[in-house]
Write an enzyme that holds these catalytic residues in place. Structure first.
Site, PDB file in Angstrom:
ATOM      1  N   SER A 147       0.873  -1.180   0.000  1.00 42.27           N
ATOM      2  CA  SER A 147       0.000   0.000   0.000  1.00 42.27           C
ATOM      3  C   SER A 147       0.902   1.218   0.000  1.00 42.27           C
ATOM      4  O   SER A 147       2.030   1.158   0.501  1.00 42.27           O
ATOM      5  CB  SER A 147      -0.859   0.014   1.277  1.00 42.27           C
ATOM      6  OG  SER A 147      -1.502   1.267   1.428  1.00 42.27           O
ATOM      7  N   TYR A 162      -1.879  -1.375  10.412  1.00 42.68           N
ATOM      8  CA  TYR A 162      -1.944  -1.546   8.955  1.00 42.68           C
ATOM      9  C   TYR A 162      -0.715  -0.925   8.288  1.00 42.68           C
ATOM     10  O   TYR A 162      -0.035  -1.561   7.486  1.00 42.68           O
ATOM     11  CB  TYR A 162      -3.230  -0.903   8.426  1.00 42.68           C
ATOM     12  CG  TYR A 162      -3.420  -1.055   6.931  1.00 42.68           C
ATOM     13  CD1 TYR A 162      -3.919  -2.240   6.409  1.00 42.68           C
ATOM     14  CD2 TYR A 162      -3.090  -0.028   6.059  1.00 42.68           C
ATOM     15  CE1 TYR A 162      -4.093  -2.389   5.034  1.00 42.68           C
ATOM     16  CE2 TYR A 162      -3.260  -0.174   4.685  1.00 42.68           C
ATOM     17  CZ  TYR A 162      -3.762  -1.350   4.180  1.00 42.68           C
ATOM     18  OH  TYR A 162      -3.923  -1.499   2.823  1.00 42.68           O
TER      19      TYR A 162
HETATM   20  N1  LIG Z   1      -8.734  -0.745  -1.325  1.00 49.18           N
HETATM   21  C1  LIG Z   1      -7.684   0.047  -1.193  1.00 49.18           C
HETATM   22  O1  LIG Z   1      -7.789   1.276  -1.314  1.00 49.18           O
HETATM   23  C2  LIG Z   1      -6.329  -0.540  -0.919  1.00 49.18           C
HETATM   24  C3  LIG Z   1      -5.223   0.325  -0.935  1.00 49.18           C
HETATM   25  C4  LIG Z   1      -3.964  -0.189  -0.711  1.00 49.18           C
HETATM   26  C5  LIG Z   1      -3.803  -1.531  -0.480  1.00 49.18           C
HETATM   27  N2  LIG Z   1      -4.885  -2.352  -0.453  1.00 49.18           N
HETATM   28  C6  LIG Z   1      -4.644  -3.778  -0.206  1.00 49.18           C
HETATM   29  O2  LIG Z   1      -5.310  -4.535  -1.182  1.00 49.18           O
HETATM   30  C7  LIG Z   1      -5.592  -5.834  -0.655  1.00 49.18           C
HETATM   31  C8  LIG Z   1      -7.051  -6.179  -0.912  1.00 49.18           C
HETATM   32  O3  LIG Z   1      -7.860  -5.359  -0.095  1.00 49.18           O
HETATM   33  P1  LIG Z   1      -9.268  -4.770  -0.546  1.00 49.18           P
HETATM   34  O4  LIG Z   1      -9.164  -3.313  -0.471  1.00 49.18           O
HETATM   35  O5  LIG Z   1      -9.698  -5.420  -1.783  1.00 49.18           O
HETATM   36  O6  LIG Z   1     -10.172  -5.202   0.707  1.00 49.18           O
HETATM   37  P2  LIG Z   1     -11.233  -6.389   0.913  1.00 49.18           P
HETATM   38  O7  LIG Z   1     -12.341  -6.269  -0.060  1.00 49.18           O
HETATM   39  O8  LIG Z   1     -11.547  -6.340   2.365  1.00 49.18           O
HETATM   40  O9  LIG Z   1     -10.407  -7.692   0.560  1.00 49.18           O
HETATM   41  C9  LIG Z   1      -9.564  -8.359   1.480  1.00 49.18           C
HETATM   42  C10 LIG Z   1      -9.479  -9.793   1.055  1.00 49.18           C
HETATM   43  O10 LIG Z   1      -8.558 -10.477   1.906  1.00 49.18           O
HETATM   44  C11 LIG Z   1      -9.139 -11.698   2.290  1.00 49.18           C
HETATM   45  N3  LIG Z   1      -8.598 -12.104   3.573  1.00 49.18           N
HETATM   46  C12 LIG Z   1      -8.599 -11.418   4.749  1.00 49.18           C
HETATM   47  N4  LIG Z   1      -8.021 -12.157   5.699  1.00 49.18           N
HETATM   48  C13 LIG Z   1      -7.643 -13.328   5.136  1.00 49.18           C
HETATM   49  C14 LIG Z   1      -7.015 -14.501   5.610  1.00 49.18           C
HETATM   50  N5  LIG Z   1      -6.632 -14.646   6.884  1.00 49.18           N
HETATM   51  N6  LIG Z   1      -6.785 -15.510   4.726  1.00 49.18           N
HETATM   52  C15 LIG Z   1      -7.161 -15.398   3.441  1.00 49.18           C
HETATM   53  N7  LIG Z   1      -7.768 -14.321   2.939  1.00 49.18           N
HETATM   54  C16 LIG Z   1      -8.009 -13.301   3.779  1.00 49.18           C
HETATM   55  C17 LIG Z   1     -10.637 -11.447   2.333  1.00 49.18           C
HETATM   56  O11 LIG Z   1     -11.366 -12.639   2.060  1.00 49.18           O
HETATM   57  P3  LIG Z   1     -12.060 -13.605   3.155  1.00 49.18           P
HETATM   58  O12 LIG Z   1     -12.715 -12.725   4.163  1.00 49.18           O
HETATM   59  O13 LIG Z   1     -13.032 -14.389   2.301  1.00 49.18           O
HETATM   60  O14 LIG Z   1     -10.954 -14.448   3.692  1.00 49.18           O
HETATM   61  C18 LIG Z   1     -10.809 -10.518   1.140  1.00 49.18           C
HETATM   62  O15 LIG Z   1     -10.987 -11.267  -0.039  1.00 49.18           O
HETATM   63  C19 LIG Z   1      -5.216  -5.770   0.831  1.00 49.18           C
HETATM   64  O16 LIG Z   1      -3.939  -6.328   1.012  1.00 49.18           O
HETATM   65  C20 LIG Z   1      -5.199  -4.296   1.101  1.00 49.18           C
HETATM   66  O17 LIG Z   1      -4.389  -3.972   2.186  1.00 49.18           O
HETATM   67  C21 LIG Z   1      -6.148  -1.890  -0.668  1.00 49.18           C
END
Ligand SMILES: NC(=O)c1ccc[n+]([C@@H]2O[C@H](COP(=O)([O-])OP(=O)(O)OC[C@H]3O[C@@H](n4cnc5c(N)ncnc54)[C@H](OP(=O)(O)O)[C@@H]3O)[C@@H](O)[C@H]2O)c1
Length: 257
Positions: A147, A162
Protein backbone atom coordinates in the site's frame (compact mmCIF):
# COMPACT_ATOMS: atom_id res chain seq x y z
CA UNK A 1 8.38 -9.61 -28.83
CA UNK A 2 5.24 -7.70 -29.80
CA UNK A 3 3.72 -5.53 -27.05
CA UNK A 4 0.69 -7.82 -26.65
CA UNK A 5 2.97 -10.87 -26.33
CA UNK A 6 4.91 -9.19 -23.52
CA UNK A 7 1.83 -9.18 -21.30
CA UNK A 8 0.45 -12.52 -22.46
CA UNK A 9 -0.17 -15.05 -19.67
CA UNK A 10 -1.53 -17.99 -21.67
CA UNK A 11 -0.21 -21.29 -20.23
CA UNK A 12 0.60 -19.55 -16.95
CA UNK A 13 -1.08 -20.28 -13.65
CA UNK A 14 -1.71 -17.44 -11.19
CA UNK A 15 -2.72 -17.70 -7.53
CA UNK A 16 -4.58 -14.70 -6.13
CA UNK A 17 -5.14 -14.59 -2.37
CA UNK A 18 -7.98 -12.50 -0.99
CA UNK A 19 -9.91 -13.22 -4.19
CA UNK A 20 -13.36 -13.25 -2.56
CA UNK A 21 -13.91 -9.48 -2.64
CA UNK A 22 -12.50 -6.08 -3.53
CA UNK A 23 -9.26 -5.68 -5.45
CA UNK A 24 -8.66 -9.45 -5.51
CA UNK A 25 -11.60 -9.83 -7.91
CA UNK A 26 -10.13 -7.22 -10.25
CA UNK A 27 -6.65 -8.76 -10.08
CA UNK A 28 -7.96 -12.27 -10.83
CA UNK A 29 -10.12 -11.03 -13.71
CA UNK A 30 -7.20 -9.06 -15.17
CA UNK A 31 -4.90 -12.09 -15.01
CA UNK A 32 -7.59 -14.35 -16.51
CA UNK A 33 -8.22 -11.85 -19.32
CA UNK A 34 -4.48 -11.95 -20.06
CA UNK A 35 -4.83 -15.73 -20.50
CA UNK A 36 -3.83 -17.10 -17.11
CA UNK A 37 -5.55 -19.96 -15.34
CA UNK A 38 -6.40 -18.63 -11.92
CA UNK A 39 -6.57 -20.02 -8.41
CA UNK A 40 -8.85 -18.01 -6.14
CA UNK A 41 -7.95 -18.29 -2.46
CA UNK A 42 -9.62 -16.79 0.62
CA UNK A 43 -11.82 -17.92 3.53
CA UNK A 44 -15.35 -17.26 2.21
CA UNK A 45 -16.14 -20.37 0.16
CA UNK A 46 -19.44 -19.24 -1.42
CA UNK A 47 -17.98 -16.00 -2.75
CA UNK A 48 -14.94 -17.79 -4.17
CA UNK A 49 -17.05 -20.45 -5.85
CA UNK A 50 -19.45 -17.92 -7.36
CA UNK A 51 -16.53 -15.91 -8.74
CA UNK A 52 -14.82 -19.02 -10.15
CA UNK A 53 -18.09 -19.89 -11.91
CA UNK A 54 -18.36 -16.38 -13.31
CA UNK A 55 -14.80 -16.52 -14.70
CA UNK A 56 -15.45 -19.97 -16.20
CA UNK A 57 -18.63 -18.70 -17.85
CA UNK A 58 -16.43 -16.06 -19.51
CA UNK A 59 -14.13 -18.74 -20.93
CA UNK A 60 -11.35 -18.70 -18.32
CA UNK A 61 -10.16 -21.59 -16.17
CA UNK A 62 -10.50 -20.94 -12.45
CA UNK A 63 -10.63 -22.90 -9.21
CA UNK A 64 -11.71 -21.81 -5.75
CA UNK A 65 -9.69 -22.94 -2.73
CA UNK A 66 -10.64 -22.08 0.82
CA UNK A 67 -7.47 -20.91 2.53
CA UNK A 68 -6.61 -18.83 5.57
CA UNK A 69 -3.22 -17.38 4.66
CA UNK A 70 -2.09 -17.35 8.29
CA UNK A 71 -2.31 -21.16 8.43
CA UNK A 72 0.62 -22.88 6.72
CA UNK A 73 -1.37 -26.11 6.39
CA UNK A 74 -4.11 -24.25 4.47
CA UNK A 75 -1.53 -22.65 2.18
CA UNK A 76 0.10 -26.04 1.55
CA UNK A 77 -3.31 -27.45 0.66
CA UNK A 78 -3.95 -24.54 -1.70
CA UNK A 79 -0.59 -25.07 -3.43
CA UNK A 80 -1.29 -28.80 -3.71
CA UNK A 81 -4.74 -28.10 -5.22
CA UNK A 82 -3.07 -25.79 -7.74
CA UNK A 83 -0.51 -28.42 -8.73
CA UNK A 84 -3.14 -31.19 -8.85
CA UNK A 85 -5.38 -29.20 -11.17
CA UNK A 86 -2.90 -27.28 -13.33
CA UNK A 87 0.54 -28.87 -12.73
CA UNK A 88 2.33 -25.53 -12.40
CA UNK A 89 2.35 -22.24 -10.51
CA UNK A 90 3.84 -19.19 -12.22
CA UNK A 91 2.43 -16.12 -10.50
CA UNK A 92 1.43 -15.34 -6.92
CA UNK A 93 -0.53 -12.21 -6.10
CA UNK A 94 -0.26 -11.81 -2.33
CA UNK A 95 -3.40 -9.72 -1.94
CA UNK A 96 -5.18 -11.00 1.21
CA UNK A 97 -5.19 -8.28 3.81
CA UNK A 98 -6.97 -6.76 6.76
CA UNK A 99 -7.02 -3.53 8.75
CA UNK A 100 -8.02 -2.22 12.16
CA UNK A 101 -9.04 1.42 12.60
CA UNK A 102 -8.32 2.72 16.10
CA UNK A 103 -6.22 5.52 17.54
CA UNK A 104 -2.73 4.16 18.26
CA UNK A 105 -3.14 4.83 21.99
CA UNK A 106 -6.21 2.52 22.06
CA UNK A 107 -5.28 -0.33 19.71
CA UNK A 108 -5.04 -3.58 21.69
CA UNK A 109 -1.82 -5.54 21.10
CA UNK A 110 -3.88 -8.55 19.98
CA UNK A 111 -5.44 -6.48 17.16
CA UNK A 112 -2.01 -5.21 16.18
CA UNK A 113 -0.67 -8.78 16.11
CA UNK A 114 -3.62 -10.04 14.04
CA UNK A 115 -3.10 -7.40 11.35
CA UNK A 116 0.60 -8.26 11.16
CA UNK A 117 -0.24 -11.96 11.13
CA UNK A 118 -2.49 -11.68 8.05
CA UNK A 119 -0.68 -8.94 6.12
CA UNK A 120 2.94 -9.87 6.84
CA UNK A 121 3.17 -13.47 8.07
CA UNK A 122 0.36 -14.61 5.74
CA UNK A 123 2.09 -12.99 2.76
CA UNK A 124 5.38 -14.59 3.81
CA UNK A 125 3.87 -18.07 4.13
CA UNK A 126 2.27 -17.80 0.69
CA UNK A 127 5.48 -16.45 -0.87
CA UNK A 128 7.48 -19.21 0.78
CA UNK A 129 5.21 -22.09 -0.21
CA UNK A 130 4.51 -20.84 -3.76
CA UNK A 131 8.15 -19.77 -3.99
CA UNK A 132 9.31 -23.36 -3.40
CA UNK A 133 7.38 -24.48 -6.48
CA UNK A 134 8.75 -21.56 -8.51
CA UNK A 135 12.32 -22.24 -7.34
CA UNK A 136 12.03 -25.84 -8.47
CA UNK A 137 10.82 -24.61 -11.88
CA UNK A 138 13.47 -21.84 -12.02
CA UNK A 139 10.89 -19.18 -12.88
CA UNK A 140 8.11 -17.22 -11.28
CA UNK A 141 6.76 -13.83 -10.31
CA UNK A 142 5.43 -12.78 -6.93
CA UNK A 143 3.49 -9.54 -6.59
CA UNK A 144 2.91 -8.42 -3.02
CA UNK A 145 0.01 -6.02 -2.64
CA UNK A 146 1.40 -3.56 -0.12
CA UNK A 147 0.00 0.00 0.00
CA UNK A 148 1.17 3.56 -0.34
CA UNK A 149 0.52 3.54 3.43
CA UNK A 150 3.56 1.27 3.67
CA UNK A 151 5.61 4.24 2.48
CA UNK A 152 4.04 7.20 4.28
CA UNK A 153 1.96 7.91 7.37
CA UNK A 154 -1.50 9.48 7.19
CA UNK A 155 -2.68 10.17 10.74
CA UNK A 156 -6.34 10.84 10.02
CA UNK A 157 -7.18 7.17 9.32
CA UNK A 158 -5.68 5.87 12.58
CA UNK A 159 -4.41 2.52 11.29
CA UNK A 160 -1.02 2.08 12.97
CA UNK A 161 -0.95 -1.70 12.63
CA UNK A 162 -1.94 -1.55 8.96
CA UNK A 163 0.71 1.02 8.02
CA UNK A 164 3.32 -0.93 9.98
CA UNK A 165 2.37 -4.15 8.22
CA UNK A 166 2.52 -2.64 4.74
CA UNK A 167 5.93 -1.11 5.45
CA UNK A 168 7.07 -4.60 6.39
CA UNK A 169 5.65 -6.04 3.16
CA UNK A 170 7.64 -3.47 1.14
CA UNK A 171 10.92 -4.51 2.74
CA UNK A 172 10.07 -8.23 2.76
CA UNK A 173 9.65 -7.79 -1.00
CA UNK A 174 13.21 -6.47 -1.34
CA UNK A 175 14.70 -9.27 0.77
CA UNK A 176 12.86 -12.10 -1.02
CA UNK A 177 13.83 -10.53 -4.36
CA UNK A 178 17.46 -10.40 -3.28
CA UNK A 179 17.46 -14.04 -2.09
CA UNK A 180 15.72 -15.45 -5.17
CA UNK A 181 16.78 -13.21 -8.08
CA UNK A 182 19.56 -15.50 -9.30
CA UNK A 183 17.17 -18.47 -9.21
CA UNK A 184 14.64 -16.95 -11.64
CA UNK A 185 12.04 -15.62 -9.20
CA UNK A 186 11.05 -11.95 -9.32
CA UNK A 187 9.39 -10.36 -6.30
CA UNK A 188 7.83 -6.89 -6.47
CA UNK A 189 5.36 -4.82 -4.49
CA UNK A 190 2.35 -2.98 -5.87
CA UNK A 191 1.33 -0.07 -3.65
CA UNK A 192 -2.21 1.19 -4.33
CA UNK A 193 -3.53 4.49 -3.10
CA UNK A 194 -7.29 4.64 -2.35
CA UNK A 195 -9.66 2.32 -4.27
CA UNK A 196 -13.23 1.27 -3.43
CA UNK A 197 -13.50 -2.15 -1.73
CA UNK A 198 -14.95 -3.74 1.39
CA UNK A 199 -11.94 -2.49 3.33
CA UNK A 200 -12.42 1.15 2.31
CA UNK A 201 -16.23 1.13 2.06
CA UNK A 202 -16.88 3.25 5.15
CA UNK A 203 -14.52 5.94 3.94
CA UNK A 204 -15.94 5.95 0.42
CA UNK A 205 -19.55 5.92 1.70
CA UNK A 206 -19.07 9.02 3.84
CA UNK A 207 -19.28 12.33 2.02
CA UNK A 208 -16.54 13.84 4.22
CA UNK A 209 -14.35 10.73 3.81
CA UNK A 210 -14.56 10.79 0.04
CA UNK A 211 -13.99 14.56 -0.10
CA UNK A 212 -10.90 14.12 2.13
CA UNK A 213 -9.45 11.55 -0.26
CA UNK A 214 -10.20 13.63 -3.35
CA UNK A 215 -8.79 16.84 -1.87
CA UNK A 216 -5.62 15.13 -0.71
CA UNK A 217 -4.94 13.36 -4.05
CA UNK A 218 -3.12 15.47 -6.67
CA UNK A 219 -5.34 13.95 -9.40
CA UNK A 220 -8.36 15.04 -7.31
CA UNK A 221 -10.03 11.63 -7.52
CA UNK A 222 -9.77 8.14 -6.05
CA UNK A 223 -8.65 5.16 -8.13
CA UNK A 224 -10.73 2.86 -10.29
CA UNK A 225 -9.68 -0.77 -9.51
CA UNK A 226 -9.27 -1.37 -13.27
CA UNK A 227 -6.38 1.11 -13.16
CA UNK A 228 -4.40 -1.47 -11.17
CA UNK A 229 -4.59 -4.14 -13.87
CA UNK A 230 -1.90 -2.67 -16.15
CA UNK A 231 0.62 -2.23 -13.31
CA UNK A 232 -0.15 -5.74 -12.02
CA UNK A 233 0.34 -7.30 -15.46
CA UNK A 234 3.63 -5.44 -15.90
CA UNK A 235 4.99 -7.04 -12.72
CA UNK A 236 3.39 -10.46 -13.26
CA UNK A 237 4.30 -11.00 -16.91
CA UNK A 238 7.45 -11.10 -19.03
CA UNK A 239 6.94 -7.38 -19.73
CA UNK A 240 8.65 -6.89 -16.35
CA UNK A 241 11.33 -9.55 -16.80
CA UNK A 242 14.19 -7.33 -15.49
CA UNK A 243 12.20 -5.77 -12.64
CA UNK A 244 12.67 -7.22 -9.18
CA UNK A 245 12.66 -5.94 -5.60
CA UNK A 246 10.77 -2.83 -6.67
CA UNK A 247 7.77 -0.91 -5.39
CA UNK A 248 5.28 0.34 -7.95
CA UNK A 249 3.04 3.03 -6.46
CA UNK A 250 -0.36 3.62 -8.10
CA UNK A 251 -1.88 6.47 -6.12
CA UNK A 252 -2.93 9.39 -8.33
CA UNK A 253 0.14 11.26 -7.08
CA UNK A 254 -0.59 11.03 -3.32
CA UNK A 255 3.02 10.19 -2.35
CA UNK A 256 4.52 12.71 -4.79
CA UNK A 257 3.84 15.63 -2.44
N1 LIG B 1 -8.73 -0.74 -1.32
C1 LIG B 1 -7.68 0.05 -1.19
O1 LIG B 1 -7.79 1.28 -1.31
C2 LIG B 1 -6.33 -0.54 -0.92
C3 LIG B 1 -5.22 0.33 -0.94
C4 LIG B 1 -3.96 -0.19 -0.71
C5 LIG B 1 -3.80 -1.53 -0.48
N2 LIG B 1 -4.88 -2.35 -0.45
C6 LIG B 1 -4.64 -3.78 -0.21
O2 LIG B 1 -5.31 -4.54 -1.18
C7 LIG B 1 -5.59 -5.83 -0.66
C8 LIG B 1 -7.05 -6.18 -0.91
O3 LIG B 1 -7.86 -5.36 -0.10
P1 LIG B 1 -9.27 -4.77 -0.55
O4 LIG B 1 -9.16 -3.31 -0.47
O5 LIG B 1 -9.70 -5.42 -1.78
O6 LIG B 1 -10.17 -5.20 0.71
P2 LIG B 1 -11.23 -6.39 0.91
O7 LIG B 1 -12.34 -6.27 -0.06
O8 LIG B 1 -11.55 -6.34 2.36
O9 LIG B 1 -10.41 -7.69 0.56
C9 LIG B 1 -9.56 -8.36 1.48
C10 LIG B 1 -9.48 -9.79 1.06
O10 LIG B 1 -8.56 -10.48 1.91
C11 LIG B 1 -9.14 -11.70 2.29
N3 LIG B 1 -8.60 -12.10 3.57
C12 LIG B 1 -8.60 -11.42 4.75
N4 LIG B 1 -8.02 -12.16 5.70
C13 LIG B 1 -7.64 -13.33 5.14
C14 LIG B 1 -7.02 -14.50 5.61
N5 LIG B 1 -6.63 -14.65 6.88
N6 LIG B 1 -6.78 -15.51 4.73
C15 LIG B 1 -7.16 -15.40 3.44
N7 LIG B 1 -7.77 -14.32 2.94
C16 LIG B 1 -8.01 -13.30 3.78
C17 LIG B 1 -10.64 -11.45 2.33
O11 LIG B 1 -11.37 -12.64 2.06
P3 LIG B 1 -12.06 -13.61 3.15
O12 LIG B 1 -12.72 -12.72 4.16
O13 LIG B 1 -13.03 -14.39 2.30
O14 LIG B 1 -10.95 -14.45 3.69
C18 LIG B 1 -10.81 -10.52 1.14
O15 LIG B 1 -10.99 -11.27 -0.04
C19 LIG B 1 -5.22 -5.77 0.83
O16 LIG B 1 -3.94 -6.33 1.01
C20 LIG B 1 -5.20 -4.30 1.10
O17 LIG B 1 -4.39 -3.97 2.19
C21 LIG B 1 -6.15 -1.89 -0.67
Amino acid sequence: MKPEELFDLHDRVAVVTGASSGLGLTFAKGLADAGAKVVLAARRKEKLEAFAKELESQGSEAIAVVCDVTRAEDVDRMVQATMDRFGRLDVLVNNAGTAVTLPAEDEPPEDFRRVLDVNVTGSFICAQRCGRIMLAAGKGSIVNIASMLGLVGIGALTQASYNTSKGAVVNMTRELAAQWAKRGIRVNALCPGFFPSEMTQELFDTESGLRFLERRTPMRRTGDPEELIGPLLLLASDAGSYITGQTLVVDGGWTSI
